[in-house]
Scaffold this motif. Structure first.
Motif, PDB file in Angstrom:
ATOM      1  N   GLY A 248       0.802  -1.221   0.000  1.00  0.00           N
ATOM      2  CA  GLY A 248       0.000   0.000   0.000  1.00  0.00           C
ATOM      3  C   GLY A 248       0.828   1.260   0.000  1.00  0.00           C
ATOM      4  O   GLY A 248       0.320   2.337   0.341  1.00  0.00           O
ATOM      5  N   ALA A 249       2.093   1.151  -0.379  1.00  0.00           N
ATOM      6  CA  ALA A 249       2.975   2.329  -0.421  1.00  0.00           C
ATOM      7  C   ALA A 249       2.863   2.951  -1.808  1.00  0.00           C
ATOM      8  O   ALA A 249       3.672   2.688  -2.689  1.00  0.00           O
ATOM      9  N   PHE A 250       1.855   3.782  -1.980  1.00  0.00           N
ATOM     10  CA  PHE A 250       1.577   4.347  -3.300  1.00  0.00           C
ATOM     11  C   PHE A 250       2.232   5.703  -3.507  1.00  0.00           C
ATOM     12  O   PHE A 250       2.072   6.310  -4.559  1.00  0.00           O
ATOM     13  N   ALA A 251       2.916   6.215  -2.503  1.00  0.00           N
ATOM     14  CA  ALA A 251       3.595   7.505  -2.616  1.00  0.00           C
ATOM     15  C   ALA A 251       4.895   7.430  -1.829  1.00  0.00           C
ATOM     16  O   ALA A 251       5.129   6.490  -1.059  1.00  0.00           O
ATOM     17  N   THR A 252       5.759   8.403  -2.046  1.00  0.00           N
ATOM     18  CA  THR A 252       7.027   8.466  -1.321  1.00  0.00           C
ATOM     19  C   THR A 252       7.145   9.812  -0.618  1.00  0.00           C
ATOM     20  O   THR A 252       6.569  10.800  -1.078  1.00  0.00           O
ATOM     21  N   PRO A 253       7.873   9.851   0.530  1.00  0.00           N
ATOM     22  CA  PRO A 253       8.522   8.713   1.176  1.00  0.00           C
ATOM     23  C   PRO A 253       7.527   7.827   1.911  1.00  0.00           C
ATOM     24  O   PRO A 253       6.564   8.311   2.488  1.00  0.00           O
ATOM     25  N   SER A 254       7.784   6.517   1.865  1.00  0.00           N
ATOM     26  CA  SER A 254       7.009   5.541   2.630  1.00  0.00           C
ATOM     27  C   SER A 254       7.964   4.684   3.450  1.00  0.00           C
ATOM     28  O   SER A 254       9.096   4.433   3.022  1.00  0.00           O
ATOM     29  N   PHE A 255       7.500   4.227   4.599  1.00  0.00           N
ATOM     30  CA  PHE A 255       8.319   3.410   5.496  1.00  0.00           C
ATOM     31  C   PHE A 255       7.522   2.163   5.891  1.00  0.00           C
ATOM     32  O   PHE A 255       6.379   2.263   6.327  1.00  0.00           O
ATOM     33  N   ALA A 256       8.133   0.996   5.683  1.00  0.00           N
ATOM     34  CA  ALA A 256       7.503  -0.270   6.039  1.00  0.00           C
ATOM     35  C   ALA A 256       8.359  -0.952   7.101  1.00  0.00           C
ATOM     36  O   ALA A 256       9.596  -0.962   7.006  1.00  0.00           O
ATOM     37  N   PHE A 257       7.711  -1.523   8.091  1.00  0.00           N
ATOM     38  CA  PHE A 257       8.397  -2.147   9.217  1.00  0.00           C
ATOM     39  C   PHE A 257       8.058  -3.635   9.262  1.00  0.00           C
ATOM     40  O   PHE A 257       6.894  -4.023   9.086  1.00  0.00           O
ATOM     41  N   PHE A 258       9.091  -4.457   9.538  1.00  0.00           N
ATOM     42  CA  PHE A 258       8.946  -5.915   9.573  1.00  0.00           C
ATOM     43  C   PHE A 258       9.677  -6.451  10.800  1.00  0.00           C
ATOM     44  O   PHE A 258      10.677  -5.871  11.250  1.00  0.00           O
ATOM     45  N   ASP A 259       9.174  -7.576  11.330  1.00  0.00           N
ATOM     46  CA  ASP A 259       9.909  -8.214  12.415  1.00  0.00           C
ATOM     47  C   ASP A 259      11.029  -9.076  11.823  1.00  0.00           C
ATOM     48  O   ASP A 259      11.193  -9.151  10.594  1.00  0.00           O
ATOM     49  N   GLY A 260      11.793  -9.752  12.687  1.00  0.00           N
ATOM     50  CA  GLY A 260      12.933 -10.515  12.231  1.00  0.00           C
ATOM     51  C   GLY A 260      12.573 -11.720  11.379  1.00  0.00           C
ATOM     52  O   GLY A 260      13.436 -12.261  10.678  1.00  0.00           O
ATOM     53  N   ARG A 261      11.319 -12.142  11.412  1.00  0.00           N
ATOM     54  CA  ARG A 261      10.863 -13.256  10.577  1.00  0.00           C
ATOM     55  C   ARG A 261      10.356 -12.765   9.225  1.00  0.00           C
ATOM     56  O   ARG A 261       9.905 -13.557   8.408  1.00  0.00           O
ATOM     57  N   GLY A 262      10.389 -11.456   9.048  1.00  0.00           N
ATOM     58  CA  GLY A 262       9.919 -10.893   7.788  1.00  0.00           C
ATOM     59  C   GLY A 262       8.433 -10.623   7.756  1.00  0.00           C
ATOM     60  O   GLY A 262       7.881 -10.334   6.705  1.00  0.00           O
ATOM     61  N   GLU A 263       7.760 -10.707   8.926  1.00  0.00           N
ATOM     62  CA  GLU A 263       6.325 -10.451   8.981  1.00  0.00           C
ATOM     63  C   GLU A 263       6.070  -8.943   8.989  1.00  0.00           C
ATOM     64  O   GLU A 263       6.696  -8.197   9.733  1.00  0.00           O
ATOM     65  N   PHE A 264       5.137  -8.510   8.143  1.00  0.00           N
ATOM     66  CA  PHE A 264       4.816  -7.094   8.030  1.00  0.00           C
ATOM     67  C   PHE A 264       4.158  -6.589   9.307  1.00  0.00           C
ATOM     68  O   PHE A 264       3.268  -7.222   9.863  1.00  0.00           O
ATOM     69  N   LEU A 265       4.609  -5.408   9.784  1.00  0.00           N
ATOM     70  CA  LEU A 265       4.064  -4.823  10.998  1.00  0.00           C
ATOM     71  C   LEU A 265       3.244  -3.566  10.725  1.00  0.00           C
ATOM     72  O   LEU A 265       2.106  -3.446  11.175  1.00  0.00           O
ATOM     73  N   TYR A 266       3.848  -2.611   9.992  1.00  0.00           N
ATOM     74  CA  TYR A 266       3.173  -1.316   9.833  1.00  0.00           C
ATOM     75  C   TYR A 266       3.791  -0.571   8.663  1.00  0.00           C
ATOM     76  O   TYR A 266       4.960  -0.778   8.339  1.00  0.00           O
ATOM     77  N   ARG A 267       2.978   0.304   8.053  1.00  0.00           N
ATOM     78  CA  ARG A 267       3.472   1.153   6.971  1.00  0.00           C
ATOM     79  C   ARG A 267       2.969   2.578   7.161  1.00  0.00           C
ATOM     80  O   ARG A 267       1.809   2.799   7.506  1.00  0.00           O
ATOM     81  N   HIS A 268       3.871   3.531   6.974  1.00  0.00           N
ATOM     82  CA  HIS A 268       3.493   4.950   7.029  1.00  0.00           C
ATOM     83  C   HIS A 268       3.989   5.643   5.775  1.00  0.00           C
ATOM     84  O   HIS A 268       5.110   5.397   5.313  1.00  0.00           O
ATOM     85  N   THR A 269       3.178   6.531   5.225  1.00  0.00           N
ATOM     86  CA  THR A 269       3.578   7.328   4.071  1.00  0.00           C
ATOM     87  C   THR A 269       3.474   8.803   4.420  1.00  0.00           C
ATOM     88  O   THR A 269       2.462   9.235   4.983  1.00  0.00           O
TER      89      THR A 269
END
Length: 376
Positions: free
Chosen positions: A118-139
């Motif tokens: 859902g990162a349709f614009a920049t800057p966007s930041f995506a956060f993942f845990d150590g297993r690669g599971e998606f946590l949160y995204r902010h744009t």
């Protein structure tokens, strides 16, 4: 008394510890999001081995908000120290043509990966845990304090309770909502430019701190929108209480430096001087400075042939509204009623000159908003 060999050994150990500490300090305080990632699975494994989460920044080379954060946030030692304790940071350039390996082990384009999140614009930041599971995204562009707050927000999993809103309390207390549109997510909140006024003095936006600023762009030979916009700004300033009129500075930046020389620009803006207010200030830059401004504010400025004028410009319309701290707070669209524009100028003029903590940040609800455009 220790033997000479033991003393030498202790000195060597101390030197090694000092070197390691220095290296750790450099890593801890190195700028964030400087390394481009092509294998996100490997980055997640490395983050897990370090006991940290993975933070991915999606950027574009021509993203003004990205450049602003690189300059003002990612190199801030305090921000990098706090953020690096919890996150391994990498960036993904959405303009790259080579494929990347995403966190599920799929090979594809950077753009496809961003769209999945859902990162349709920049800057966007995506956060993942150590297993690669998606946590949160902010744009959206963030100031240093709000970016640090975002990092803590994800660490504490507060996204399970309420959406991230930056400096929520400060906004509610000190930053009344304007009637103007919110700035697009990727716009810088403190844009930079160096342009000459009609007296030849070099001006920056920072020169006007302590006043509300209304900034319009265009050209003196514009047949309709530019004179209408300046006339509405004149009326809006004159609608303010007498004590507030001097708290507003209107800037008109020409996008036609080839024809708008200083004397012409001075005469043009003088025709709209508001009674009891500050004279409007015309600003000019050469081709390079004008191109920089267009990139910084994501403006439209396209020449169209004209038999009578040689050419006209299709350009961004509307008014950029800045508070007394020089922070972009809104975009008043072309055609907005003068009363609404005056109300917004009055709110900004009445505010104290405030700190970064009261910056009104962009939230996800504004992702699809662009700049107002003008076709003459």
């Amino acid at each position: 008394m220790p033997s000479p060999s033991r003393i030498l050994g202790l000195l060597a150990l101390l030197a090694a510890l000092a070197s390691a500490a220095a290296g750790a300090g450099e890593a801890r305080f190195s700028p964030l999001f400087t390394r481009e990632a092509t294998d996100l699975q490997a980055e997640a494994r490395a983050a897990r081995a370090e006991g940290r989460k993975l933070a991915v920044a999606f950027t574009l080379p021509d993203c003004p908000g990205c450049r602003e954060m690189e300059r003002t946030v990612f190199q801030d030692p305090g921000v990098t120290a706090r953020f690096s304790r919890h996150y391994r940071s990498v960036k993904v350039d959405l303009a790259r043509s080579e494929p990347i390996l995403d966190l599920a082990g799929r090979r594809g384009s950077a753009g496809d990966f961003a769209r999945q999140l859902g990162a349709f614009a920049t800057p966007s930041f995506a956060f993942f845990d150590g297993r690669g599971e998606f946590l949160y995204r902010h744009t959206g562009t963030l100031a240093a304090a709000d970016f640090s707050r975002l990092g803590q927000y994800v660490v504490k999993a507060e996204y399970e309770q309420y959406p991230f809103a930056g400096a929520r309390a400060a906004q509610a207390a000190n930053a009344p909502r304007l009637q103007a549109d919110a700035p697009a997510a990727g716009l810088p909140r403190r844009p930079e430019f160096r342009l000459a006024d009609t007296a030849g003095k070099v001006r920056r936006l920072a020169d006007f701190r302590g006043r509300a600023v209304a900034l319009a762009v265009g050209y003196s030979q514009c047949p309709d929108v530019c004179p209408t916009t300046l006339a509405e700004l004149k009326a809006a300033v004159e609608a303010l209480p007498a004590a507030q009129r001097r708290q507003v500075q209107v800037l008109f930046i020409t996008l036609d430096p080839e024809r708008d020389h200083a004397a012409l620009l001075k005469e043009y803006v003088a025709a709209f001087a508001p009674q009891g207010g500050r004279p409007f200030l015309g600003l000019w830059g050469g081709d390079s400075a004008t191109a920089d401004l267009i990139r910084e504010l994501q403006l439209v400025a396209e020449r169209q042939p004209s038999e009578s004028m040689g050419y006209t410009l299709d350009h961004t319309a509307g008014v950029f509204l800045f508070d007394k701290a020089g922070v972009l707070r809104g975009l008043s669209p072309y055609g907005q009623p003068v009363g609404a524009l005056a109300a917004d100028l009055g709110l900004l003029a009445a505010e104290p000159k405030h700190s970064d903590k009261t910056i009104q940040v962009a939230t996800d609800q504004h992702l699809t908003q662009g700049n107002p455009r003008h076709v003459h």
